[in-house]
Design an enzyme around this catalytic site. Structure first.
Site, PDB file in Angstrom:
ATOM      1  N   ASP A  92       9.098   5.624   2.510  1.00  0.00           N
ATOM      2  CA  ASP A  92       8.716   6.447   3.663  1.00  0.00           C
ATOM      3  C   ASP A  92       8.633   7.897   3.194  1.00  0.00           C
ATOM      4  O   ASP A  92       9.557   8.398   2.544  1.00  0.00           O
ATOM      5  CB  ASP A  92       9.768   6.291   4.766  1.00  0.00           C
ATOM      6  N   ILE A  93       7.534   8.595   3.501  1.00  0.00           N
ATOM      7  CA  ILE A  93       7.388   9.980   3.039  1.00  0.00           C
ATOM      8  C   ILE A  93       8.137  10.981   3.911  1.00  0.00           C
ATOM      9  O   ILE A  93       8.207  12.157   3.574  1.00  0.00           O
ATOM     10  CB  ILE A  93       5.911  10.401   2.906  1.00  0.00           C
ATOM     11  N   GLU A 125       5.057   4.459  16.542  1.00  0.00           N
ATOM     12  CA  GLU A 125       4.277   5.531  15.921  1.00  0.00           C
ATOM     13  C   GLU A 125       3.002   5.051  15.247  1.00  0.00           C
ATOM     14  O   GLU A 125       1.993   5.737  15.277  1.00  0.00           O
ATOM     15  CB  GLU A 125       5.138   6.296  14.913  1.00  0.00           C
ATOM     16  N   HIS A 153       5.765  -2.778  11.044  1.00  0.00           N
ATOM     17  CA  HIS A 153       6.485  -2.256   9.888  1.00  0.00           C
ATOM     18  C   HIS A 153       7.993  -2.360  10.105  1.00  0.00           C
ATOM     19  O   HIS A 153       8.488  -2.144  11.193  1.00  0.00           O
ATOM     20  CB  HIS A 153       6.072  -0.824   9.542  1.00  0.00           C
ATOM     21  N   HIS A 211      11.572  -0.922   8.838  1.00  0.00           N
ATOM     22  CA  HIS A 211      12.255   0.176   8.152  1.00  0.00           C
ATOM     23  C   HIS A 211      13.493  -0.387   7.462  1.00  0.00           C
ATOM     24  O   HIS A 211      14.319  -1.029   8.114  1.00  0.00           O
ATOM     25  CB  HIS A 211      12.727   1.243   9.154  1.00  0.00           C
TER      26      HIS A 211
END
Length: 129
Positions: free
Chosen positions: A29-30, A88, A93, A95
């Site tokens: 994750d950026i 978002e 996805h 995490h």
């Protein structure tokens, strides 16, 4: 229109890839909650996790487990937490967040890494797979 994650899978947007197989992709994750915060996604673009077919859902969980085990080997943490929020980006996805404190799971606590640190971490976690 393709999601940002589909663009990452297709190489249109760069990422710090951790792992990839025929059906799934994992990358750092950026905007991470903690060092090692990783996203695991199906290559098939589906908005909601419970809209995945059962085979893809189970495959995503198995893939995420494999990546989480590699994170535990390479990132200093008490455990790896898992979250599926999905508001978002309209692409399923998972995490995976290396945790040492509950605040790291709130999505309000963020850490910063340089490009070199991201690259080194991605390489290290990938090697642990």
């Amino acid at each position: 229109m393709a999601s940002v994650f589909t663009k990452i899978i297709n190489g249109e947007i760069p990422s710090y890839k951790i792992a990839e197989d025929d059906n799934f992709y994992a990358f750092l994750d950026i905007n991470p909650n903690a060092i090692g915060h990783t996203l695991c996604i199906p290559k098939k673009e589906v908005d909601k996790i419970f809209d995945l077919d059962e085979e893809t859902y189970m495959g995503l969980m198995a893939f995420s487990r494999k990546v989480a085990k590699a994170l535990e080997k390479t990132v200093d943490c008490k455990r790896v937490g898992i979250a599926v929020v999905g508001l978002e980006v309209p692409h399923v996805h998972v995490h995976l967040i290396p945790l040492n404190a509950m605040s790291e799971m709130t999505f309000q606590h963020k850490v910063s890494l340089t490009e070199a640190e991201f690259k080194a971490l991605a390489k290290k976690v990938n090697a642990a797979l």
